[in-house]
Motif scaffolding. Structure first.
Motif, PDB file in Angstrom:
ATOM      1  N   ALA A 138       0.866  -1.189   0.000  1.00  0.00           N
ATOM      2  CA  ALA A 138       0.000   0.000   0.000  1.00  0.00           C
ATOM      3  C   ALA A 138       0.894   1.226   0.000  1.00  0.00           C
ATOM      4  CB  ALA A 138      -0.896  -0.011   1.229  1.00  0.00           C
ATOM      5  N   VAL A 139       0.673   2.119  -0.947  1.00  0.00           N
ATOM      6  CA  VAL A 139       1.548   3.283  -1.092  1.00  0.00           C
ATOM      7  C   VAL A 139       0.728   4.551  -0.854  1.00  0.00           C
ATOM      8  CG1 VAL A 139       3.115   4.507  -2.655  1.00  0.00           C
ATOM      9  CG2 VAL A 139       2.977   2.006  -2.737  1.00  0.00           C
ATOM     10  N   SER A 140       1.228   5.405   0.024  1.00  0.00           N
ATOM     11  CA  SER A 140       0.452   6.609   0.357  1.00  0.00           C
ATOM     12  C   SER A 140       1.352   7.669   0.968  1.00  0.00           C
ATOM     13  CB  SER A 140      -0.646   6.232   1.359  1.00  0.00           C
ATOM     14  OG  SER A 140      -1.312   7.361   1.831  1.00  0.00           O
ATOM     15  N   VAL A 186      -0.852  20.680  -1.977  1.00  0.00           N
ATOM     16  CA  VAL A 186      -1.807  19.590  -2.189  1.00  0.00           C
ATOM     17  C   VAL A 186      -1.349  18.679  -3.329  1.00  0.00           C
ATOM     18  CG1 VAL A 186      -4.154  19.144  -3.041  1.00  0.00           C
ATOM     19  CG2 VAL A 186      -3.796  20.697  -1.127  1.00  0.00           C
ATOM     20  N   ALA A 187      -0.728  19.252  -4.340  1.00  0.00           N
ATOM     21  CA  ALA A 187      -0.208  18.436  -5.441  1.00  0.00           C
ATOM     22  C   ALA A 187       1.107  17.791  -4.995  1.00  0.00           C
ATOM     23  CB  ALA A 187       0.012  19.298  -6.667  1.00  0.00           C
ATOM     24  N   SER A 188       1.125  16.493  -5.012  1.00  0.00           N
ATOM     25  CA  SER A 188       2.298  15.784  -4.489  1.00  0.00           C
ATOM     26  C   SER A 188       3.460  15.820  -5.487  1.00  0.00           C
ATOM     27  CB  SER A 188       1.902  14.333  -4.225  1.00  0.00           C
ATOM     28  OG  SER A 188       2.961  13.646  -3.632  1.00  0.00           O
ATOM     29  N   THR A 189       4.637  16.114  -4.998  1.00  0.00           N
ATOM     30  CA  THR A 189       5.823  16.143  -5.870  1.00  0.00           C
ATOM     31  C   THR A 189       6.964  15.355  -5.224  1.00  0.00           C
ATOM     32  OG1 THR A 189       6.402  18.295  -4.902  1.00  0.00           O
ATOM     33  CG2 THR A 189       5.273  18.306  -7.050  1.00  0.00           C
ATOM     34  N   ALA A 215       0.343  14.691 -16.499  1.00  0.00           N
ATOM     35  CA  ALA A 215      -1.023  15.132 -16.811  1.00  0.00           C
ATOM     36  C   ALA A 215      -1.793  15.449 -15.530  1.00  0.00           C
ATOM     37  CB  ALA A 215      -1.742  14.043 -17.605  1.00  0.00           C
ATOM     38  N   LEU A 216      -1.635  14.594 -14.523  1.00  0.00           N
ATOM     39  CA  LEU A 216      -2.362  14.836 -13.259  1.00  0.00           C
ATOM     40  C   LEU A 216      -1.916  16.158 -12.630  1.00  0.00           C
ATOM     41  CD1 LEU A 216      -4.348  13.881 -11.069  1.00  0.00           C
ATOM     42  CD2 LEU A 216      -2.467  12.685  -9.977  1.00  0.00           C
ATOM     43  N   LYS A 217      -0.607  16.415 -12.642  1.00  0.00           N
ATOM     44  CA  LYS A 217      -0.114  17.669 -12.047  1.00  0.00           C
ATOM     45  C   LYS A 217      -0.745  18.864 -12.743  1.00  0.00           C
ATOM     46  CE  LYS A 217       1.055  16.655  -9.000  1.00  0.00           C
ATOM     47  NZ  LYS A 217       1.125  15.314  -8.530  1.00  0.00           N
ATOM     48  N   LYS A 243      -3.579  19.072 -14.503  1.00  0.00           N
ATOM     49  CA  LYS A 243      -5.005  19.303 -14.231  1.00  0.00           C
ATOM     50  C   LYS A 243      -5.238  19.757 -12.799  1.00  0.00           C
ATOM     51  CE  LYS A 243      -5.794  14.500 -15.243  1.00  0.00           C
ATOM     52  NZ  LYS A 243      -6.411  13.505 -15.990  1.00  0.00           N
ATOM     53  N   GLU A 244      -4.527  19.182 -11.854  1.00  0.00           N
ATOM     54  CA  GLU A 244      -4.778  19.542 -10.458  1.00  0.00           C
ATOM     55  C   GLU A 244      -4.592  21.021 -10.188  1.00  0.00           C
ATOM     56  OE1 GLU A 244      -1.948  16.766  -8.412  1.00  0.00           O
ATOM     57  OE2 GLU A 244      -3.632  16.589  -7.025  1.00  0.00           O
ATOM     58  N   ILE A 245      -3.534  21.584 -10.719  1.00  0.00           N
ATOM     59  CA  ILE A 245      -3.221  22.950 -10.274  1.00  0.00           C
ATOM     60  C   ILE A 245      -3.518  24.023 -11.307  1.00  0.00           C
ATOM     61  CG2 ILE A 245      -1.532  22.239  -8.537  1.00  0.00           C
ATOM     62  CD1 ILE A 245       0.656  23.077 -10.528  1.00  0.00           C
ATOM     63  N   ALA A 302      -8.170  18.243  -1.454  1.00  0.00           N
ATOM     64  CA  ALA A 302      -7.606  18.266  -0.105  1.00  0.00           C
ATOM     65  C   ALA A 302      -6.405  17.342  -0.101  1.00  0.00           C
ATOM     66  CB  ALA A 302      -8.624  17.801   0.922  1.00  0.00           C
ATOM     67  N   LYS A 303      -5.494  17.604   0.775  1.00  0.00           N
ATOM     68  CA  LYS A 303      -4.256  16.823   0.807  1.00  0.00           C
ATOM     69  C   LYS A 303      -4.509  15.401   1.287  1.00  0.00           C
ATOM     70  CE  LYS A 303       0.258  16.600   0.500  1.00  0.00           C
ATOM     71  NZ  LYS A 303       0.760  16.534  -0.883  1.00  0.00           N
ATOM     72  N   THR A 304      -5.380  15.277   2.262  1.00  0.00           N
ATOM     73  CA  THR A 304      -5.593  13.965   2.857  1.00  0.00           C
ATOM     74  C   THR A 304      -7.042  13.568   2.624  1.00  0.00           C
ATOM     75  OG1 THR A 304      -4.009  14.609   4.523  1.00  0.00           O
ATOM     76  CG2 THR A 304      -5.287  12.653   4.998  1.00  0.00           C
TER      77      THR A 304
HETATM   78  C1  AGP Z   1      -1.498  14.203  -5.711  1.00  0.00           C
HETATM   79  O1  AGP Z   1      -1.019  15.316  -6.359  1.00  0.00           O
HETATM   80  C2  AGP Z   1      -2.907  14.266  -5.369  1.00  0.00           C
HETATM   81  N1  AGP Z   1      -3.240  15.378  -4.581  1.00  0.00           N
HETATM   82  C3  AGP Z   1      -3.607  12.984  -5.015  1.00  0.00           C
HETATM   83  O2  AGP Z   1      -3.803  12.310  -6.229  1.00  0.00           O
HETATM   84  C4  AGP Z   1      -2.943  12.022  -4.006  1.00  0.00           C
HETATM   85  O3  AGP Z   1      -1.793  11.471  -4.558  1.00  0.00           O
HETATM   86  C5  AGP Z   1      -3.939  10.920  -3.628  1.00  0.00           C
HETATM   87  O4  AGP Z   1      -5.043  11.498  -3.002  1.00  0.00           O
HETATM   88  C6  AGP Z   1      -3.337   9.861  -2.748  1.00  0.00           C
HETATM   89  O5  AGP Z   1      -2.937  10.394  -1.527  1.00  0.00           O
HETATM   90  P1  AGP Z   1      -1.962   9.618  -0.549  1.00  0.00           P
HETATM   91  O6  AGP Z   1      -0.672   9.456  -1.259  1.00  0.00           O
HETATM   92  O7  AGP Z   1      -1.861  10.503   0.653  1.00  0.00           O
HETATM   93  O8  AGP Z   1      -2.601   8.294  -0.259  1.00  0.00           O
END
Ligand code: AGP
Length: 609
Positions: free
Chosen positions: A346-348, A399-402, A484-486, A488-490, A603-605
């Motif tokens: 599980a990756v998060s 919020v956008a994960s990098t 692409a996700l980056k 659209k997100e921002i 949202a981030k989480t």
């Molecule tokens: C990433 O830019 C997003 N905000 C989103 O897709 C995120 O990666 C997704 O909600 C999973 O989150 P997590 O890694 O905290 O489980």
């Protein structure tokens, strides 16, 4: 979703609460509010929208008091409005909540039949009424909270302040994060560590099914059953600066530039270069189990899912084990078949994503061995896993994960090497080559970041773009999806990531002079084929932005824009090629003027389905 914070001590609390909420705003920003006890009574201020709205109300009418709690909301029950903003108050009891009370409708009906009227559409207000009712027959606020908790079902992190008991807060947790801060003559609580770091680095992670009473004298923890719990604080080594913008315009940009450090920290102490191996500590799976597994299933959502797609390649290539990457939100409702010969990963980033948590739990129940790759210490996913390989990216606020994406890639590549070495599918020499390539990644990311001005120029050209395609093959495919996700997100532009080999099966119909296409084509084993795709796009007047290895002679002749990454072995390409795409999304969004760190509707989480 939602961020909560609480303070009790000798300082004025309102400013501390707002500062803490600022660090948690990534968790939601539909409304914010605080409740402060001035020694005689509760004062509550709430405002719709971002925290700055609340801050300006408080600036005009400051609140006095050394005990208080605060909340920043991501709406689940009830639209974003002042009435639905937390704290919710019932008869002198103020409550802030993160999570969802599943049986709120039946509880609401029961309370309503007793004559109680509600002033919001939230599930949280019910909790305030339950505690207020229980207080009539309880000696302590803590006991009243316990009585209320016995009636509710669902996920919660709660902080409660009562007019009748100044100088204390009661908090509780079940399946939503809550960290307690142990200060000198003060105690704090928050949904995440960065909100505490200004005040203390000594933290206690509250467990599910526990309550705590916070006062200036310290913290007392009890279980829902009333047993007292002793738990030593843990020292957090992040500096407060690591959770600040550090001179960058946005957290996202800071985090993009923080990637060399995030990769270094995730590698630190885990490599055995001499033996071409990864040290077993923390891998969550021993040699015997590594040999037994017949299948790897990587589970995640969003960006973390893209890391899983790359992980799948590595697991197959290096550990020679059938591997697939799955969207956790799909797996959990699909009646998947898991068993003892499966390794589920599980990756998060957050470690709290509801779908990932539920999917991994169902795999575990079916007998699979479940390990996790997570960034946030002691969050729900590592707690539910058999072992965890933490990414040491540090707090990610945008919020956008990098940087957490690149750190996840590093962790998954290390895991693949670890499994390959134990399964006898990867020699020490080959293992050493992969790890050596990984060790060189931070410097290569630094070099890639130096070309930020060139990326900015490309972004300027496409700042008004409404649609963009991203293509990649093999390990370039997850990068295309992530690019692409980056975007659209921002930037809110429509963007699609495609496997380049799929282009002829449909998306090529979209290509004309108005369609920019980013092609991920480093000099890897798939280069020639991707180059053909590039030519096909150009033949239809599509505008190509090629992400290539430094010195690539072919792409420069054909592509309109060329963004280079340093030459590197195929296996680590995803760690490099994603960087120009992160920057491209960032600069396009910045030129458009969107809210980069807190994009609309996100949202981030994501602790709800
Ligand atoms: C990433 O830019 C997003 N905000 C989103 O897709 C995120 O990666 C997704 O909600 C999973 O989150 P997590 O890694 O905290 O489980």
């Amino acid at each position: 979703m939602c961020g909560i914070v609480g303070y009790v001590g000798s300082q004025e609390s309102a400013g501390i609460l707002v500062d803490g909420l600022r660090k948690l705003e990534y968790r939601g920003y539909d409304s914010a509010g605080v409740a402060v006890h001035d020694g005689k009574q509760l004062q509550v201020v709430r405002a719709v929208g971002k925290l700055k709205n609340l801050a300006s109300v408080l600036q005009e009418s400051p609140l006095k008091g050394t005990t208080g709690l605060g909340h920043t909301r991501w709406a689940t029950h009830g639209r974003p409005s002042e009435e639905n903003a937390h704290p919710h108050v019932a008869g002198g009891v103020a409550v802030v909540h993160n999570g969802i009370i599943e049986n709120h409708l039946e509880l609401k009906a029961e309370l309503a039949s007793g004559g109680i009227e509600f002033s919001s559409d939230t599930d949280t207000e019910i909790v305030a009424h339950l505690i207020h009712r229980a207080l009539k027959d309880s000696e302590r606020l803590l006991d009243a909270v316990r009585v209320a908790l016995r009636q509710i079902r669902g996920a919660y992190a709660l902080a409660v302040l009562s007019e009748s008991e100044p100088g204390q807060l009661v908090v509780a947790r079940n399946a939503s994060p809550l960290v307690l801060g142990v200060g000198d003559g003060e105690s704090l609580c928050a949904s995440d560590i960065p909100a505490l770091l200004e005040h203390t680095r000594d933290v206690i992670f509250l467990e599910d099914g526990e309550l705590a009473q916070l006062s200036a004298d310290g913290i007392k923890i009890e279980t829902l059953e009333g047993e007292s719990v002793t738990r030593e604080p843990k020292r957090i080594n992040w500096s407060p600066m690591q959770a600040e913008k550090g001179g960058f315009k946005h957290f996202m940009l800071k985090e993009i530039f923080d990637q060399p450090r995030a990769v270094e920290d995730t590698l630190r102490g885990r490599l055995d270069l001499e033996n071409g191996d990864v040290v077993p500590r923390e891998m969550g799976i021993d040699e015997a189990a590594a040999k037994q597994i017949k299948r790897v299933c990587l589970l995640a959502c969003g960006t973390s899912y893209h890391a899983c797609l790359a992980g799948r390649y590595w697991m197959e290539q290096l550990a020679r084990v059938p591997a697939h990457a799955e969207l956790a939100s799909e797996v959990r409702y699909r009646e998947p078949v898991f068993g003892p010969e499966d390794l589920v990963i599980a990756v998060s980033q957050s470690g709290e994503t509801a779908d990932t948590l539920a999917a991994m739990k169902s795999a575990k129940e079916a007998g699979a061995r479940v390990i996790s790759v997570v960034n946030v210490l002691e969050s729900a996913i590592p707690r539910a896993a058999d072992g965890t390989l933490y990414t040491h990216a540090g707090p990610e606020i945008g919020v956008a994960s990098t940087k957490c994406y690149t750190a996840q890639l590093v962790a998954l590549l290390m895991l693949s090497v670890y499994l390959g070495r134990r399964r006898g599918t990867l020699s020490a020499d080959k293992g050493r080559d992969v790890l050596q390539a990984l060790v060189e990644v931070p410097e290569k990311i630094r070099i890639t970041l130096e070309s930020k001005d060139k990326v900015f120029e490309v972004a300027r050209r496409y700042q008004h773009v409404q649609h963009m395609l991203f293509l990649g093959r093999g390990l370039g495919f997850p990068t295309a999806l992530e690019g692409a996700l980056k975007l659209k997100e921002i930037s809110y532009a429509h963007a699609e990531g495609y496997a380049a080999g799929e282009m002829k099966h449909g998306p090529i119909a979209l290509i004309d002079e108005d369609m920019p296409v980013a092609v991920v084509m480093p000099r890897d084993s798939q280069y020639e084929k991707t180059l053909s795709n590039l030519q096909e796009v150009r033949a239809r007047d599509g505008q190509v932005i090629a992400i290539v290895s430094a010195g690539d002679p072919e792409s420069a002749k054909i592509a309109e824009h060329v963004l280079e990454v340093p030459v590197a072995p195929d296996v680590v390409q995803p760690l490099l090629t994603v960087v120009p795409l992160q920057l491209l999304a960032y600069y396009i969004a910045d030129l458009k003027g969107t809210d980069i760190d807190q994009p609309r509707n996100l949202a981030k989480t994501v602790t709800v389905e």
